[in-house]
Motif scaffolding. Structure first.
Motif, short mmCIF file in Angstrom:
data_model
loop_
_atom_site.label_atom_id
_atom_site.label_comp_id
_atom_site.label_asym_id
_atom_site.label_seq_id
_atom_site.Cartn_x
_atom_site.Cartn_y
_atom_site.Cartn_z
N ILE A 45 -12.75 52.94 69.88
CA ILE A 45 -13.87 52.18 70.44
C ILE A 45 -14.31 52.79 71.77
CG2 ILE A 45 -14.65 49.91 71.24
CD1 ILE A 45 -14.01 50.09 68.21
N GLU A 46 -15.61 53.02 71.88
CA GLU A 46 -16.19 53.55 73.12
C GLU A 46 -16.24 52.45 74.17
OE1 GLU A 46 -19.92 55.78 72.61
OE2 GLU A 46 -19.60 55.54 70.46
N PHE A 47 -16.26 52.86 75.44
CA PHE A 47 -16.51 51.91 76.50
C PHE A 47 -17.98 51.53 76.51
CE2 PHE A 47 -12.53 53.52 78.34
CZ PHE A 47 -11.93 52.30 78.65
N SER A 48 -18.25 50.29 76.80
CA SER A 48 -19.63 49.82 76.89
C SER A 48 -20.36 50.59 77.99
CB SER A 48 -19.65 48.33 77.21
OG SER A 48 -20.96 47.90 77.46
N ASP A 55 -27.18 51.13 68.67
CA ASP A 55 -27.12 52.57 68.93
C ASP A 55 -25.72 53.15 68.87
OD1 ASP A 55 -29.88 52.57 69.26
OD2 ASP A 55 -29.76 52.30 71.43
N TYR A 56 -24.71 52.30 68.74
CA TYR A 56 -23.34 52.81 68.64
C TYR A 56 -23.07 53.28 67.22
CZ TYR A 56 -22.31 50.96 73.26
OH TYR A 56 -22.31 50.72 74.61
N THR A 57 -22.25 54.31 67.09
CA THR A 57 -21.90 54.85 65.79
C THR A 57 -20.38 54.84 65.63
OG1 THR A 57 -21.87 57.11 66.67
CG2 THR A 57 -23.96 56.33 65.73
N GLY A 58 -19.90 55.36 64.53
CA GLY A 58 -18.47 55.47 64.30
C GLY A 58 -17.79 54.12 64.29
N LEU A 63 -17.49 48.13 64.35
CA LEU A 63 -17.00 46.92 65.03
C LEU A 63 -18.15 45.98 65.36
CD1 LEU A 63 -14.67 45.40 66.65
CD2 LEU A 63 -15.52 46.69 68.62
N VAL A 64 -19.17 46.48 66.05
CA VAL A 64 -20.24 45.59 66.49
C VAL A 64 -21.06 45.07 65.31
CG1 VAL A 64 -20.33 46.49 68.85
CG2 VAL A 64 -21.82 47.49 67.11
N SER A 65 -21.30 45.90 64.30
CA SER A 65 -22.08 45.42 63.16
C SER A 65 -21.30 44.38 62.36
CB SER A 65 -22.53 46.58 62.27
OG SER A 65 -21.42 47.19 61.63
N THR A 66 -19.98 44.56 62.23
CA THR A 66 -19.16 43.58 61.52
C THR A 66 -19.19 42.24 62.25
OG1 THR A 66 -17.73 45.30 60.62
CG2 THR A 66 -16.86 43.07 60.61
N VAL A 91 -15.13 44.74 74.08
CA VAL A 91 -15.83 44.36 72.85
C VAL A 91 -16.99 43.43 73.19
CG1 VAL A 91 -15.65 43.08 70.67
CG2 VAL A 91 -13.85 44.70 71.33
N PHE A 92 -16.73 42.45 74.04
CA PHE A 92 -17.80 41.51 74.42
C PHE A 92 -18.91 42.23 75.18
CE2 PHE A 92 -14.09 38.35 74.61
CZ PHE A 92 -14.20 38.07 73.26
N ASP A 93 -18.55 43.21 75.99
CA ASP A 93 -19.54 43.95 76.75
C ASP A 93 -20.42 44.83 75.86
OD1 ASP A 93 -18.58 42.81 79.06
OD2 ASP A 93 -17.37 44.55 79.64
N LEU A 94 -19.92 45.22 74.70
CA LEU A 94 -20.70 46.02 73.75
C LEU A 94 -21.81 45.22 73.07
CD1 LEU A 94 -17.73 47.87 72.01
CD2 LEU A 94 -19.49 48.98 73.39
N LEU A 95 -21.66 43.92 73.07
CA LEU A 95 -22.56 43.04 72.31
C LEU A 95 -23.64 42.43 73.21
CD1 LEU A 95 -19.74 41.21 70.34
CD2 LEU A 95 -21.35 42.89 69.40
#
Length: 188
Positions: A45-48, A55-58, A63-66, A91-95
């Protein structure tokens, strides 16, 4: 219904064990539901960095799409330094801020001692409330002594996990009926 289980740490095993036990209970009671298990220990998982979650991949994109497409999310978190791990906060920061709108979220907390019982209330629930989640009022707190040989040995904890699964889906199904009735009023 789409279900996601998120093990929110990159270290340790107890949170994953608790969520795997929960996943089995869900699959036994609701075999038609789609269940996705996400373990931060197994994902890269990348850092936010502030970009749009689309725009996130891999693994980060997965994770975010699920999480964004799930109807129900079970979040498992260990307690580190009287708080949640940074990996879970990331994870929360990615969303986006409203990522959990119309999502039912249940919590399972693990800790080494009973001293950290209120971490879910003081650290995790405020974040989820800000992100518009509907959290199941009760959560399951599991201590070190409830595990032995990589399994949950406390009958009390297993019963509380059963009750959490039951309460989660009663709440989720009730809200879905309410939302459907509400949308039907618009007549579109």
């Amino acid at each position: 219904m789409k279900i996601a289980l998120l093990s929110g740490s990159t270290v340790g095993s107890k949170t994953r064990i608790a969520l795997e036990t929960t996943a089995l209970k869900i699959q036994e009671q609701f075999p038609d539901y789609e269940v996705n298990f996400l373990d931060l220990k197994e994902l890269d998982i990348e850092f936010s960095d502030g970009r749009n979650y689309l725009d996130y991949t891999g693994d980060t994109g997965l994770l975010v799409s699920t999480l964004m497409t799930a109807d129900v999310i079970f979040i498992g978190s260990p307690t580190f330094q009287a708080s949640i791990p940074g990996s879970l906060k990331n994870v929360f920061d990615l969303l986006p801020p409203k990522a959990f709108e119309r999502k039912i979220i249940s919590l399972i907390m693990t800790a080494g001692s009973p001293k950290h019982y209120l971490v879910a209330e003081s650290q995790l629930k405020p974040i989820l409330t800000y992100m518009k989640a509907i959290t199941v009022p009760s959560y399951v707190f599991i201590e070190e002594l409830d595990f032995s040989n990589q399994i949950i040995v406390s009958d009390d904890v297993l019963m509380r996990l059963d009750k959490l699964v039951e309460d989660t889906f009663i709440l989720a199904e009730s809200y879905q009926l309410i939302w459907k009735k509400q949308e039907e009023q618009y007549g579109f």
